[in-house]
Design an enzyme around this catalytic site. Structure first.
Site, PDB file in Angstrom:
ATOM      1  N   LEU A 101      40.344  27.846  29.938  1.00 15.50           N
ATOM      2  CA  LEU A 101      39.632  28.529  28.858  1.00 15.50           C
ATOM      3  C   LEU A 101      38.991  27.531  27.903  1.00 15.50           C
ATOM      4  CD1 LEU A 101      42.494  31.101  28.376  1.00 15.50           C
ATOM      5  CD2 LEU A 101      40.204  31.615  29.259  1.00 15.50           C
ATOM      6  N   PRO A 102      38.012  27.995  27.102  1.00 17.86           N
ATOM      7  CA  PRO A 102      37.264  27.032  26.277  1.00 17.86           C
ATOM      8  C   PRO A 102      38.099  26.285  25.236  1.00 17.86           C
ATOM      9  CG  PRO A 102      36.002  29.065  26.529  1.00 17.86           C
ATOM     10  CD  PRO A 102      37.357  29.319  27.124  1.00 17.86           C
ATOM     11  N   THR A 132      41.248  22.230  27.691  1.00 28.11           N
ATOM     12  CA  THR A 132      41.488  21.124  26.753  1.00 28.11           C
ATOM     13  C   THR A 132      41.698  21.742  25.378  1.00 28.11           C
ATOM     14  OG1 THR A 132      40.009  19.702  28.019  1.00 28.11           O
ATOM     15  CG2 THR A 132      40.591  18.972  25.808  1.00 28.11           C
ATOM     16  N   LYS A 207      44.034  13.455  27.420  1.00 26.85           N
ATOM     17  CA  LYS A 207      42.701  14.034  27.624  1.00 26.85           C
ATOM     18  C   LYS A 207      41.826  13.858  26.373  1.00 26.85           C
ATOM     19  CE  LYS A 207      39.370  16.606  29.077  1.00 26.85           C
ATOM     20  NZ  LYS A 207      38.409  16.074  30.027  1.00 26.85           N
ATOM     21  N   LYS A 282      34.109  20.270  20.270  1.00 31.92           N
ATOM     22  CA  LYS A 282      35.487  20.759  20.096  1.00 31.92           C
ATOM     23  C   LYS A 282      36.503  19.651  20.373  1.00 31.92           C
ATOM     24  CE  LYS A 282      37.198  22.368  23.644  1.00 31.92           C
ATOM     25  NZ  LYS A 282      38.038  22.255  24.796  1.00 31.92           N
TER      26      LYS A 282
HETATM   27  P1  NAD Z   1      33.067  27.594  30.382  1.00 31.41           P
HETATM   28  O1  NAD Z   1      32.649  28.059  29.030  1.00 31.41           O
HETATM   29  O2  NAD Z   1      32.048  27.355  31.430  1.00 31.41           O
HETATM   30  O3  NAD Z   1      34.126  28.639  30.998  1.00 31.41           O
HETATM   31  C1  NAD Z   1      35.110  29.290  30.244  1.00 31.41           C
HETATM   32  C2  NAD Z   1      35.339  30.654  30.883  1.00 31.41           C
HETATM   33  O4  NAD Z   1      36.395  31.303  30.154  1.00 31.41           O
HETATM   34  C3  NAD Z   1      34.112  31.573  30.817  1.00 31.41           C
HETATM   35  O5  NAD Z   1      33.877  32.145  32.081  1.00 31.41           O
HETATM   36  C4  NAD Z   1      34.514  32.627  29.780  1.00 31.41           C
HETATM   37  O6  NAD Z   1      33.927  33.885  30.022  1.00 31.41           O
HETATM   38  C5  NAD Z   1      36.016  32.649  29.970  1.00 31.41           C
HETATM   39  N1  NAD Z   1      36.769  33.168  28.832  1.00 31.41           N
HETATM   40  C6  NAD Z   1      36.556  32.935  27.515  1.00 31.41           C
HETATM   41  N2  NAD Z   1      37.498  33.557  26.791  1.00 31.41           N
HETATM   42  C7  NAD Z   1      38.302  34.196  27.663  1.00 31.41           C
HETATM   43  C8  NAD Z   1      39.463  35.008  27.520  1.00 31.41           C
HETATM   44  N3  NAD Z   1      39.986  35.276  26.321  1.00 31.41           N
HETATM   45  N4  NAD Z   1      40.041  35.490  28.629  1.00 31.41           N
HETATM   46  C9  NAD Z   1      39.511  35.229  29.847  1.00 31.41           C
HETATM   47  N5  NAD Z   1      38.412  34.471  30.052  1.00 31.41           N
HETATM   48  C10 NAD Z   1      37.830  33.962  28.967  1.00 31.41           C
HETATM   49  O7  NAD Z   1      33.956  26.300  30.116  1.00 31.41           O
HETATM   50  P2  NAD Z   1      34.309  25.147  31.163  1.00 31.41           P
HETATM   51  O8  NAD Z   1      33.231  24.129  31.175  1.00 31.41           O
HETATM   52  O9  NAD Z   1      34.763  25.766  32.445  1.00 31.41           O
HETATM   53  O10 NAD Z   1      35.548  24.470  30.418  1.00 31.41           O
HETATM   54  C11 NAD Z   1      36.839  25.079  30.372  1.00 31.41           C
HETATM   55  C12 NAD Z   1      37.816  24.084  29.767  1.00 31.41           C
HETATM   56  O11 NAD Z   1      37.811  22.894  30.560  1.00 31.41           O
HETATM   57  C13 NAD Z   1      37.445  23.664  28.327  1.00 31.41           C
HETATM   58  O12 NAD Z   1      38.611  23.540  27.569  1.00 31.41           O
HETATM   59  C14 NAD Z   1      36.779  22.313  28.541  1.00 31.41           C
HETATM   60  O13 NAD Z   1      36.931  21.496  27.390  1.00 31.41           O
HETATM   61  C15 NAD Z   1      37.551  21.781  29.744  1.00 31.41           C
HETATM   62  N6  NAD Z   1      36.801  20.797  30.572  1.00 31.41           N
HETATM   63  C16 NAD Z   1      35.515  21.039  30.948  1.00 31.41           C
HETATM   64  C17 NAD Z   1      34.849  20.077  31.731  1.00 31.41           C
HETATM   65  C18 NAD Z   1      33.418  20.275  32.166  1.00 31.41           C
HETATM   66  O14 NAD Z   1      32.831  19.310  32.697  1.00 31.41           O
HETATM   67  N7  NAD Z   1      32.844  21.462  32.005  1.00 31.41           N
HETATM   68  C19 NAD Z   1      35.515  18.919  32.146  1.00 31.41           C
HETATM   69  C20 NAD Z   1      36.835  18.742  31.777  1.00 31.41           C
HETATM   70  C21 NAD Z   1      37.475  19.696  30.987  1.00 31.41           C
END
Ligand code: NAD
Length: 333
Positions: A101-102, A132, A207, A282
């Site tokens: 999740l975000p 994260t 992280k 964030k």
């Molecule tokens: P994203 O925004 O693409 O995906 C998040 C998903 O969570 C979305 O599909 C959203 O609809 C869903 N969501 C939001 N609130 C929700 C809830 N209450 N219940 C269910 N689903 C919900 O984000 P992402 O890029 O996949 O990143 C996710 C996590 O991974 C973050 O914490 C980010 O910091 C971490 N991260 C991302 C990357 C990257 O390259 N994108 C790399 C490492 C870590």
């Protein structure tokens, strides 16, 4: 042998928990070999969670999934996952749950909300949160999971969307060491480096530190490339020299922020997909909170946070964090 979820749950509660008047002694989830018939729950199917869930399906796991976005859930349904309407429904059907999740607020509401995971989690469930978030929130969730007889570990990732697609992520795992093998067994379907970092919250600590450094090197790479281009250098030539010289870093040789320098990175796709500017902002905020709490000097981390906060208020907020190059390029020549 067929193995129903309800039989599994009753077996877990019978064999793993020895109740006394004042305490419940939990036996390790690692002592249990997971049944392939039992479902893996996956919540949060975005840029990272989507391909991670796909990899679990491709490695033979049955998935029960939830996302607030019905489009994101539908993509996984097309690949064979069972889609449900709340996190609690995921918890009622799965003995292993992964969340991606975000931010901290999303994680807290997903677990503790009215229809959250903790409303229905089964004793003996292994929960891995790969979002994260603030390490103190991971510790809070772990304490609540323990009250339910479940195990919560933080397992944030490094590697980006391409590593999520290729199942080559690095997982930084925090939690009880005796549970690490069970976590590793599942995470290995989505990553190639699964590293135990210590107690719960330690995965997040690593992280956050890594991402602070990533932001600093990405800004440094972007401003260096922009300067060189204004000096008349051709960006591909410049990158090829930096990447064999002392300025080389992941931001220059794997995720270069200049459009056209590398294929298959967000900068060559109008900064679509990848790791959003808002998410990097964030993470830098989490690093600043940690720096304040530990009285640590982080001058470049602090400046990076300010830069990404300004970008977050621009039309680059939804773009990949490497769009810092575009942000700098647009400043007055
Ligand atoms: P994203 O925004 O693409 O995906 C998040 C998903 O969570 C979305 O599909 C959203 O609809 C869903 N969501 C939001 N609130 C929700 C809830 N209450 N219940 C269910 N689903 C919900 O984000 P992402 O890029 O996949 O990143 C996710 C996590 O991974 C973050 O914490 C980010 O910091 C971490 N991260 C991302 C990357 C990257 O390259 N994108 C790399 C490492 C870590």
């Amino acid at each position: 042998m067929a193995f129903s979820v309800s039989r599994l749950a009753s077996r877990l509660s019978a064999s793993r928990y020895v109740s006394s008047v004042h305490s419940v002694r939990r036996l390790s989830v690692s002592q249990h070999h997971w049944s392939r018939q039992a479902k893996v729950g996956f919540i949060g199917l975005g840029n990272m969670g989507g391909p991670m869930a796909t990899n679990l399906i491709q490695k033979g796991h049955s998935l029960v999934v939830y996302d607030v976005s019905s489009d994101a859930a539908a993509r996984l349904e097309d690949e064979g996952a069972c889609v449900v309407g709340t996190p609690a429904e995921v918890a009622s059907q799965a003995d292993r749950i992964i969340t991606m999740l975000p931010n901290s607020q999303h994680v807290r509401s997903c677990y503790t909300g009215e229809h959250g995971v903790f409303q229905a989690v089964q004793a003996g469930t292994l929960i891995l949160d790969s979002s994260t978030i603030d390490p103190t929130v991971s510790k809070e969730m772990a304490a609540l999971a323990t009250k339910k007889g479940a195990v919560f570990m933080d397992a944030p990732v490094s590697g980006g969307v391409n590593a999520a697609k290729g199942a080559t992520l690095t997982f930084m795992v925090g939690g009880e060491q005796q549970e690490f093998e069970a976590a590793k067994e599942l995470l290995s379907a989505m990553g190639k480096n699964i590293v135990y970092c210590g107690g719960v919250g330690n995965g997040q600590a690593v992280k956050i530190c890594n991402n602070m450094l990533l932001a600093i090197t990405m800004i440094g790479t972007a401003e260096t490339m922009n300067l060189g281009m204004r000096l008349g250098l051709e960006p591909k030539l410049m990158a090829s020299i930096i990447n064999t010289a002392s300025g080389r870093c992941w931001s220059s040789d794997t995720y270069n922020p200049v459009p056209g320098v590398m294929p298959n990175v967000p900068s060559s796709n109008n900064y679509q997909g990848g790791f959003g500017t808002a998410l990097m902002t964030k993470d830098l905020g989490l690093a600043q909170d940690a720096a304040t709490a530990t009285k640590s000097p982080t001058p470049l981390g602090s400046l990076s946070h300010q830069i990404y906060r300004i970008m977050s208020n621009s039309d680059l907020a939804e773009k990949d964090f490497s769009s810092i190059f575009q942000f700098l390029q647009e400043q007055e020549e």
